[in-house]
Design a protein around this motif. Structure first.
Motif, PDB file in Angstrom:
ATOM      1  N   UNK A   1     -15.325   7.791   1.994  1.00 34.25           N
ATOM      2  CA  UNK A   1     -14.044   8.315   1.516  1.00 34.25           C
ATOM      3  C   UNK A   1     -12.875   7.544   2.118  1.00 34.25           C
ATOM      4  N   UNK A   2     -12.999   7.231   3.443  1.00 35.03           N
ATOM      5  CA  UNK A   2     -11.934   6.483   4.105  1.00 35.03           C
ATOM      6  C   UNK A   2     -11.805   5.084   3.515  1.00 35.03           C
ATOM      7  N   UNK A   3     -12.947   4.456   3.233  1.00 34.79           N
ATOM      8  CA  UNK A   3     -12.916   3.111   2.632  1.00 34.79           C
ATOM      9  C   UNK A   3     -12.309   3.162   1.231  1.00 34.79           C
ATOM     10  N   UNK A   4     -12.616   4.224   0.496  1.00 38.25           N
ATOM     11  CA  UNK A   4     -12.063   4.372  -0.843  1.00 38.25           C
ATOM     12  C   UNK A   4     -10.545   4.482  -0.806  1.00 38.25           C
ATOM     13  N   UNK A   5     -10.030   5.337   0.097  1.00 33.30           N
ATOM     14  CA  UNK A   5      -8.582   5.509   0.193  1.00 33.30           C
ATOM     15  C   UNK A   5      -7.901   4.241   0.689  1.00 33.30           C
ATOM     16  N   UNK A   7      -8.974   1.148   0.337  1.00 37.99           N
ATOM     17  CA  UNK A   7      -9.011   0.161  -0.745  1.00 37.99           C
ATOM     18  C   UNK A   7      -8.020   0.509  -1.843  1.00 37.99           C
ATOM     19  N   UNK A   8      -7.900   1.799  -2.171  1.00 40.57           N
ATOM     20  CA  UNK A   8      -6.929   2.220  -3.186  1.00 40.57           C
ATOM     21  C   UNK A   8      -5.507   1.904  -2.728  1.00 40.57           C
ATOM     22  N   UNK A   9      -5.223   2.081  -1.421  1.00 39.40           N
ATOM     23  CA  UNK A   9      -3.901   1.765  -0.894  1.00 39.40           C
ATOM     24  C   UNK A   9      -3.617   0.269  -0.988  1.00 39.40           C
ATOM     25  N   UNK A  12      -2.901  -0.418  -4.629  1.00 41.01           N
ATOM     26  CA  UNK A  12      -1.610   0.147  -5.001  1.00 41.01           C
ATOM     27  C   UNK A  12      -0.464  -0.687  -4.446  1.00 41.01           C
ATOM     28  N   UNK A  13      -0.596  -1.133  -3.175  1.00 42.17           N
ATOM     29  CA  UNK A  13       0.458  -1.957  -2.579  1.00 42.17           C
ATOM     30  C   UNK A  13       0.580  -3.298  -3.310  1.00 42.17           C
ATOM     31  N   UNK A  14      -0.561  -3.861  -3.696  1.00 41.04           N
ATOM     32  CA  UNK A  14      -0.541  -5.140  -4.412  1.00 41.04           C
ATOM     33  C   UNK A  14       0.138  -5.006  -5.775  1.00 41.04           C
ATOM     34  N   UNK A 213     -14.571  -6.995  -4.528  1.00 39.18           N
ATOM     35  CA  UNK A 213     -14.135  -6.777  -3.147  1.00 39.18           C
ATOM     36  C   UNK A 213     -13.881  -5.309  -2.815  1.00 39.18           C
ATOM     37  N   UNK A 214     -13.520  -4.511  -3.803  1.00 38.42           N
ATOM     38  CA  UNK A 214     -13.193  -3.102  -3.552  1.00 38.42           C
ATOM     39  C   UNK A 214     -13.984  -2.240  -4.525  1.00 38.42           C
TER      40      UNK A 214
END
Length: 397
Positions: A1-5, A7-9, A12-14, A213-214
């Motif tokens: 779950x931590x890796x998912x969040x 990676x999503x961040x 999103x930042x990109x 990668x994600x």
């Protein structure tokens, strides 16, 4: 779950930086200016044309004394009502052959005369095409007032309290209607950005590199929240510019607008919250559609039913304005895709806050469900961006 969040961040930042820090974002912010200018220009022209063509013109064949009394009565009626909705009177002196004069006036185009009034105050008679409007009723009021010019209007002492329930309810319903329309059109306009960006990355094979990668779920959630953040930046800019413009051109500024029941700060905060919920619900659907398509034409074909369905849902939510406690309003509040619009209208009409807290929690549950379903569909289809195999080849294999 931590890796998912995490990676999503990153995604999103990109995407947020690529959208907001680009030169095209300036033109994106200027985008709504041109439709507003064109709408204002053509709306003004249309209103002027409608005013000129819909206002009945009645030719009055009478003496100058009778026409002055007609005109004075017409002016008194126009002062009480909107001038554009009152018949326009044009005077003509009686000719030797009144019947021929009447026929000639009815065929005149400058001005376009709708009817001809003859007989003066003693024996008035109206001839013309007046069966589809209230010109006859207006002329009867004008004639009654013209026959009794001695009667004067009675002055009424007025105390303006500015807190009448009926007036406040009407103004707040208007505010809720405007808020619904803005929420709908902004969401429809801005939610399409995720599809266009996804199609571009699929065609360039960039998305396959990112997916290596994600996690795919993180890619889906990151893109959706990045476009949400970019849209909120645009909305903040538009609201600030609109409030400044209203403050400059209006003597009362923003305070002259009908105030919602929860107050302007609360209404704007709820507007942003409901926009975020509505955008996530609709944006997830559009992003899933974009994952199914490989070309812009396929995107347009697949998204058209969703767009038309949202127009129907908007119409359903619009019926709740003015009736926040009706059965239709409750149904629109429960249905997730119409809930943000229905609750924003409720914020303009009802001061209670607990329904909004419950509605945001309810909408958040549906956002999580739709994000989960959309991410699974996205995972199954996003990497299938190459040319599709023919069905007979699949059968032969």
């Amino acid at each position: 779950m931590t890796r998912l969040l995490r990676s999503a961040l990153v995604i999103a930042r990109r995407d947020f930086a690529a959208t907001v820090l680009s030169k095209a974002f300036i033109f994106f912010l200027l985008g709504p200016v041109f439709p507003l200018l064109l709408g204002g220009v053509f709306g003004g022209i249309g209103a002027q044309v409608a005013s000129q063509t819909e206002q009945p013109v009645v030719a009055v064949i009478s003496s100058q004394t009778d026409f002055q009394r007609y005109s004075a009565s017409r002016d008194r009626l126009a002062n009480a009502l909107h001038d554009d909705s009152i018949v326009r009177l044009v005077h003509y002196d009686p000719a030797a052959d009144v019947a021929s004069q009447q026929k000639q006036l009815l065929t005149s185009r400058k001005p376009p005369i709708r009817a001809v009034l003859t007989g003066g105050l003693a024996n008035p008679h109206l001839t013309g095409s007046v069966g589809e409007d209230n010109a006859v009723a207006q002329l009867e009021l004008i004639l009654t007032d013209a026959r009794n010019p001695a009667s004067q209007a009675t002055d009424i002492s007025v105390t303006d309290t500015k807190t009448a329930t009926g007036a406040a309810a009407k103004d707040q319903a208007f505010t809720g209607q405007i808020g619904q329309m803005l929420l709908f059109f902004l969401t429809i306009l801005l939610s399409g950005m995720v599809m266009s960006q996804l199609i571009e990355e699929k065609s360039n094979k960039i998305i396959e590199v990112i997916a290596a990668a994600v996690p795919i779920d993180a890619l889906f959630i990151g893109k959706l929240f990045a476009m949400l953040a970019a849209s909120i930046v645009g909305i903040v800019v538009w609201i600030s510019a609109g409030a400044l413009l209203i403050q400059m051109i209006s003597s009362g500024g923003v305070r002259s607008l009908p105030a919602p029941a929860v107050g302007w700060p609360g209404f704007l905060a709820l507007g942003v919250a409901y926009f975020a919920m509505y955008y996530l619900l609709l944006g997830a659907a559009f992003l899933t559609i974009g994952a199914q398509a490989s070309t812009a034409r396929e995107v347009q074909t697949l998204s058209m039913p969703v767009t038309f369905a949202q127009v129907l849902i908007f119409g359903f939510a619009a019926t709740t304005v003015g009736r926040p406690d009706s059965a239709e309003a409750i149904a629109a509040t429960i249905f997730p895709l119409s809930s943000p619009m229905a609750m924003l209208a409720r914020a303009a009409q009802e001061p209670a806050w607990w329904p909004h807290i419950a509605a945001i929690v309810w909408q958040g549950i549906w956002v999580a469900v739709i994000l989960r379903i959309g991410s699974r569909l996205f995972r199954k289809t996003v990497l299938k961006s190459g040319p599709r195999a023919k069905w007979w080849k699949l059968r032969r294999a």
